[in-house]
Write an enzyme that holds these catalytic residues in place. Structure first.
Site, short mmCIF file in Angstrom:
data_model
loop_
_atom_site.label_atom_id
_atom_site.label_comp_id
_atom_site.label_asym_id
_atom_site.label_seq_id
_atom_site.Cartn_x
_atom_site.Cartn_y
_atom_site.Cartn_z
N ASN A 83 -0.57 6.63 4.77
CA ASN A 83 -1.05 5.79 5.85
C ASN A 83 -0.49 6.26 7.19
OD1 ASN A 83 -2.35 3.24 4.53
ND2 ASN A 83 -0.50 3.62 3.33
N CYS B 55 -3.90 6.19 -2.09
CA CYS B 55 -4.75 5.26 -2.83
C CYS B 55 -4.83 5.74 -4.27
CB CYS B 55 -6.16 5.20 -2.22
SG CYS B 55 -7.29 4.12 -3.14
N ASP C 63 0.82 -1.20 0.00
CA ASP C 63 0.00 0.00 0.00
C ASP C 63 0.86 1.26 0.00
OD1 ASP C 63 -2.29 1.52 0.06
OD2 ASP C 63 -2.67 1.26 2.19
N HIS D 266 -7.36 0.53 9.68
CA HIS D 266 -6.45 1.01 8.63
C HIS D 266 -6.74 2.50 8.42
CE1 HIS D 266 -4.17 0.16 4.75
NE2 HIS D 266 -4.64 1.38 4.55
N HIS E 29 -5.74 6.50 7.34
CA HIS E 29 -4.92 7.46 6.60
C HIS E 29 -4.93 8.78 7.37
CE1 HIS E 29 -4.35 5.33 2.58
NE2 HIS E 29 -5.02 4.47 3.33
#
Length: 302
Positions: A250, A241, A20, A208, A210
């Site tokens: 992140n 993303c 990611d 998860h 950001h």
């Protein structure tokens, strides 16, 4: 009064930097650098490191070398290296590469499901069901990511009940864990608590976050107080993303470790080694690390 009494004694850090973190970088990272990145992260004590993705190279060119990477990866004992797969074709490639753990990625909203998966909200589950069944039949563990759990750039705030329905469908499918994603970083601690407590059980949940609005650590603390004990993060705060332009990096692994250390929560990571790794990767990318802890600890003494 804030108390540590109801916090988990240990947290699993699910490192997503190599997948990611790198997938949205415009600088092309060579295979050797990716392999060294993975080895450095494992050497820093991380035990779950998401290595790459078998998404079609047209959509994520940075990870087009997934098969080569896994073929050349020197796996360390006690470390698992999950990979992301989008569909049955991706699963076939993952099985051929000998992986033991995969992740699928679904959406909590109609618009993002169509933009990211070219499926409706309901159709995505029909696509994932055979992937999960086949993977489990082959002895693989399957994790599910659920995107846009708190806000969607096209639909706005996402209803809690809608997220819970989507998440439960993935768990009922046979996924061992559900990672609740704040894909564009708009969540607040109150929203995190509201969503997590809406699920019947917290044990299968991960988070998860950001850091678009600087709330990733606050949201993580809220999740920990709700009983969540698996947190996704990315070394140096790498990431974004490619399918949601407003998504920034992140939660940084180093920032997470600093928080966990302050709370007395075990995690197994070596912070100085992580900082050294992220400084090294920042040099490879030609830009400073987004992690506040990396910036602070790597600064020369005055």
């Amino acid at each position: 009064m804030l108390t540590t009494a109801n916090l988990p004694g240990e947290v699993t850090i699910w490192e997503v930097g190599p997948r990611d973190g790198l997938q949205n970088e415009k600088t092309v990272i060579d295979l050797g650098t990716k392999l060294e990145f993975l080895d450095r992260l494992a050497g820093a004590g991380l035990r779950t490191i998401e290595a790459t993705s078998f998404v079609h190279p047209r959509w994520v060119p940075q990870l087009a070398d997934a098969a080569d990477l896994l073929a050349k990866l020197e796996r360390r004992a006690g470390v698992r290296y999950p990979v992301l797969v989008p569909n049955e074709r991706g699963l076939e490639r993952a099985l051929a590469a000998g992986v033991e753990s995969i992740a699928i990625f679904a959406s909590a909203t109609e618009t993002f499901a169509r933009r990211n998966l070219n499926r409706s909200l309901d159709e995505q589950f029909a696509m994932f069901d055979p992937v999960v069944r086949r993977a489990r039949d082959e002895g693989l563990e399957v994790r599910a990511y659920l995107s846009m759990c708190f806000g969607d750039p096209w639909e706005g705030k996402v209803p809690v009940a809608q997220v819970v329905r989507a998440g439960k469908r993935l768990l009922d499918m046979g996924c061992f864990q559900l990672s609740l994603g704040d894909t564009i970083g708009v969540a607040t601690a109150g929203q995190v608590e509201e969503l997590i407590t809406a699920f019947d059980s917290v044990g299968a949940l991960a988070v998860h976050f950001h850091d678009t609005y600087g709330q990733a650590l606050a949201n993580t603390l809220a999740a920990l107080h709700c009983g969540v004990s698996t947190v996704d993060s990315s070394a140096g705060g790498l990431g974004g993303c490619p399918f949601a332009g407003s998504a920034t990096g992140n939660l940084a692994t180093e920032d997470l470790v600093w928080l966990l250390d302050g709370l007395g929560i075990q995690h197994g990571a070596d912070l100085p080694a992580l900082v050294e790794t992220s400084v090294w990767m920042a040099e490879k990318l030609g830009k400073p690390s987004a992690s506040r802890v990396v910036t602070a600890l790597a600064a020369p003494p005055r």
